[in-house]
Design a protein around this motif. Structure first.
Motif, mmCIF file in Angstrom:
data_model
loop_
_atom_site.group_PDB
_atom_site.id
_atom_site.type_symbol
_atom_site.label_atom_id
_atom_site.label_comp_id
_atom_site.label_asym_id
_atom_site.label_seq_id
_atom_site.Cartn_x
_atom_site.Cartn_y
_atom_site.Cartn_z
ATOM 1 N N THR A 105 69.348 20.827 -36.864
ATOM 2 C CA THR A 105 68.163 20.698 -37.717
ATOM 3 C C THR A 105 68.204 19.449 -38.588
ATOM 4 O O THR A 105 67.232 19.128 -39.265
ATOM 5 C CB THR A 105 68.050 21.922 -38.626
ATOM 6 O OG1 THR A 105 69.235 22.015 -39.429
ATOM 7 C CG2 THR A 105 67.914 23.199 -37.811
ATOM 8 N N GLY A 106 69.341 18.750 -38.598
ATOM 9 C CA GLY A 106 69.493 17.595 -39.470
ATOM 10 C C GLY A 106 70.162 17.943 -40.779
ATOM 11 O O GLY A 106 70.545 17.054 -41.547
ATOM 12 N N GLU A 107 70.306 19.241 -41.052
ATOM 13 C CA GLU A 107 71.003 19.686 -42.261
ATOM 14 C C GLU A 107 72.502 19.575 -42.039
ATOM 15 O O GLU A 107 72.979 19.398 -40.907
ATOM 16 C CB GLU A 107 70.629 21.135 -42.589
ATOM 17 C CG GLU A 107 69.152 21.354 -42.832
ATOM 18 C CD GLU A 107 68.799 22.833 -42.904
ATOM 19 O OE1 GLU A 107 67.906 23.177 -43.685
ATOM 20 O OE2 GLU A 107 69.411 23.627 -42.169
ATOM 21 N N ARG A 108 73.254 19.662 -43.117
ATOM 22 C CA ARG A 108 74.709 19.689 -43.024
ATOM 23 C C ARG A 108 75.230 21.039 -43.475
ATOM 24 O O ARG A 108 74.727 21.632 -44.441
ATOM 25 C CB ARG A 108 75.339 18.589 -43.877
ATOM 26 C CG ARG A 108 75.409 17.246 -43.190
ATOM 27 C CD ARG A 108 76.407 16.330 -43.848
ATOM 28 N NE ARG A 108 76.117 16.097 -45.259
ATOM 29 C CZ ARG A 108 76.989 15.574 -46.119
ATOM 30 N NH1 ARG A 108 78.204 15.253 -45.720
ATOM 31 N NH2 ARG A 108 76.651 15.377 -47.375
ATOM 32 N N GLU A 109 76.242 21.500 -42.770
ATOM 33 C CA GLU A 109 76.906 22.749 -43.142
ATOM 34 C C GLU A 109 78.284 22.402 -43.702
ATOM 35 O O GLU A 109 79.058 21.683 -43.063
ATOM 36 C CB GLU A 109 77.038 23.675 -41.937
ATOM 37 C CG GLU A 109 77.656 25.026 -42.275
ATOM 38 C CD GLU A 109 77.649 25.955 -41.073
ATOM 39 O OE1 GLU A 109 77.770 27.170 -41.279
ATOM 40 O OE2 GLU A 109 77.530 25.461 -39.938
ATOM 41 N N VAL A 110 78.554 22.900 -44.893
ATOM 42 C CA VAL A 110 79.851 22.690 -45.525
ATOM 43 C C VAL A 110 80.660 23.975 -45.378
ATOM 44 O O VAL A 110 80.237 25.036 -45.840
ATOM 45 C CB VAL A 110 79.704 22.342 -47.026
ATOM 46 C CG1 VAL A 110 81.073 22.076 -47.637
ATOM 47 C CG2 VAL A 110 78.794 21.139 -47.202
ATOM 48 N N MET A 111 81.809 23.883 -44.718
ATOM 49 C CA MET A 111 82.665 25.048 -44.502
ATOM 50 C C MET A 111 83.830 24.976 -45.476
ATOM 51 O O MET A 111 84.667 24.081 -45.395
ATOM 52 C CB MET A 111 83.145 25.097 -43.059
ATOM 53 C CG MET A 111 82.036 25.366 -42.064
ATOM 54 S SD MET A 111 82.438 24.914 -40.358
ATOM 55 C CE MET A 111 82.209 23.135 -40.427
ATOM 56 N N LEU A 112 83.847 25.915 -46.392
ATOM 57 C CA LEU A 112 84.884 25.964 -47.423
ATOM 58 C C LEU A 112 85.798 27.154 -47.180
ATOM 59 O O LEU A 112 85.328 28.243 -46.827
ATOM 60 C CB LEU A 112 84.247 26.124 -48.813
ATOM 61 C CG LEU A 112 83.274 25.048 -49.286
ATOM 62 C CD1 LEU A 112 82.474 25.561 -50.463
ATOM 63 C CD2 LEU A 112 84.035 23.801 -49.674
ATOM 64 N N VAL B 265 78.116 26.707 -46.617
ATOM 65 C CA VAL B 265 77.053 26.293 -47.530
ATOM 66 C C VAL B 265 76.167 25.274 -46.817
ATOM 67 O O VAL B 265 76.673 24.301 -46.252
ATOM 68 C CB VAL B 265 77.638 25.678 -48.818
ATOM 69 C CG1 VAL B 265 76.524 25.338 -49.796
ATOM 70 C CG2 VAL B 265 78.641 26.629 -49.461
ATOM 71 N N ILE B 266 74.868 25.507 -46.837
ATOM 72 C CA ILE B 266 73.928 24.623 -46.172
ATOM 73 C C ILE B 266 73.407 23.577 -47.152
ATOM 74 O O ILE B 266 72.918 23.908 -48.233
ATOM 75 C CB ILE B 266 72.735 25.414 -45.593
ATOM 76 C CG1 ILE B 266 73.235 26.528 -44.660
ATOM 77 C CG2 ILE B 266 71.788 24.478 -44.847
ATOM 78 C CD1 ILE B 266 74.054 26.033 -43.496
ATOM 79 N N LEU B 267 73.540 22.308 -46.766
ATOM 80 C CA LEU B 267 72.974 21.210 -47.542
ATOM 81 C C LEU B 267 71.667 20.796 -46.887
ATOM 82 O O LEU B 267 71.652 20.248 -45.771
ATOM 83 C CB LEU B 267 73.930 20.015 -47.583
ATOM 84 C CG LEU B 267 75.288 20.215 -48.268
ATOM 85 C CD1 LEU B 267 76.057 18.905 -48.260
ATOM 86 C CD2 LEU B 267 75.120 20.726 -49.674
ATOM 87 N N ARG B 268 70.559 21.078 -47.540
ATOM 88 C CA ARG B 268 69.246 20.753 -46.974
ATOM 89 C C ARG B 268 69.070 19.239 -46.813
ATOM 90 O O ARG B 268 68.483 18.769 -45.849
ATOM 91 C CB ARG B 268 68.147 21.303 -47.885
ATOM 92 C CG ARG B 268 68.183 22.807 -48.089
ATOM 93 C CD ARG B 268 67.921 23.557 -46.809
ATOM 94 N NE ARG B 268 67.717 24.981 -47.052
ATOM 95 C CZ ARG B 268 67.686 25.885 -46.094
ATOM 96 N NH1 ARG B 268 67.862 25.511 -44.837
ATOM 97 N NH2 ARG B 268 67.496 27.166 -46.383
ATOM 98 N N ASP B 269 69.586 18.500 -47.769
ATOM 99 C CA ASP B 269 69.478 17.038 -47.729
ATOM 100 C C ASP B 269 70.697 16.479 -46.988
ATOM 101 O O ASP B 269 71.827 16.611 -47.461
ATOM 102 C CB ASP B 269 69.422 16.472 -49.150
ATOM 103 C CG ASP B 269 69.239 14.962 -49.174
ATOM 104 O OD1 ASP B 269 69.283 14.343 -48.094
ATOM 105 O OD2 ASP B 269 69.057 14.407 -50.270
ATOM 106 N N PRO B 270 70.499 15.867 -45.809
ATOM 107 C CA PRO B 270 71.649 15.401 -45.018
ATOM 108 C C PRO B 270 72.484 14.330 -45.699
ATOM 109 O O PRO B 270 73.631 14.101 -45.324
ATOM 110 C CB PRO B 270 71.003 14.864 -43.731
ATOM 111 C CG PRO B 270 69.594 14.552 -44.115
ATOM 112 C CD PRO B 270 69.215 15.564 -45.158
#
Length: 217
Positions: A178-185, A145-150
């Protein structure tokens, strides 16, 4: 998780006087790649399979025939070992062991207390822990899941997924270039569809919705 929880306690060791042929047999018979060298219970060096190969290559280049065989038979652990050993204590976190191995480009760390050898931890030990922590040994699926807001929190993501009845077995985050965060579930289900739909309905970008069937299942 601490180093003491994943290390191999009471490792096989060599002494300064152990002949090279015995070192080769120990590594080959046990399937080891590293052999700590102790003197009076104190760690004084470590021998890798690379150290042995280099020693045998040097002997082969220096002489040949019976003289080469005698030279190899006379070499000892004290002559071929690496003396500057990177070590770690048993109460350090496993992540510190992983950091040391990655930054020093080594694949094994002797574990010591006041100079005395109490175990050894290898890259394989850390990898096994990572596999367990990620929950990949059981039937499961992974969502990225990509979090646009870091600086965005994870609470909404977790609430959305759990609202679909899916159980989260592991969660990791990674900052992207890119400065985004990726959440790996990783979810305890082989059907992540409901969670994917709920997350996308909440405005999240979901990728990598993959199914993983646990080994032996």
């Amino acid at each position: 998780m601490l180093v003491k929880d994943v290390m191999q306690a009471h490792p096989v060791t060599a002494t300064l006087e152990t002949p090279l042929p015995d070192l080769v047999r120990l590594l080959q018979r046990r399937g080891f790649r590293h052999l700590p060298v102790v003197d009076g219970g104190k760690l004084v060096g470590i021998i890798s399979d690379r150290d042995l190969k280099q020693s045998m290559t040097s002997a082969a280049l220096a002489t040949e025939g019976p003289a080469r065989d005698r030279l190899l038979d006379e070499l000892t652990a004290g002559q071929v070992m690496t003396r500057a050993v990177v070590t770690i204590g048993p109460m350090f976190g496993v992540e510190e062991a992983a950091r040391l191995m990655a930054t020093r480009k080594i694949s094994a760390l002797p574990v010591t207390e006041e100079g005395r050898l109490v175990g050894i931890v290898t890259g394989t030990d850390v990898l096994h822990l990572f596999v367990r922590a990620m929950g990949v040994l059981d039937p499961s699926s992974r969502l990225d899941v990509i979090l646009r807001d870091p600086v965005a929190g994870l609470g909404d993501v977790v609430l959305i997924v759990e609202s679909t009845g899916s159980r989260i077995v592991s969660l990791m985050t990674l900052e992207l270039p890119t400065g985004e965060r990726e959440v790996m579930l990783r979810l305890a289900t082989i059907d992540p569809g409901p969670a994917v739909k709920a997350l996308e309905a909440g405005g999240y970008v979901v990728r990598g919705a993959g199914r993983l069937e646990g080994q032996g299942k």
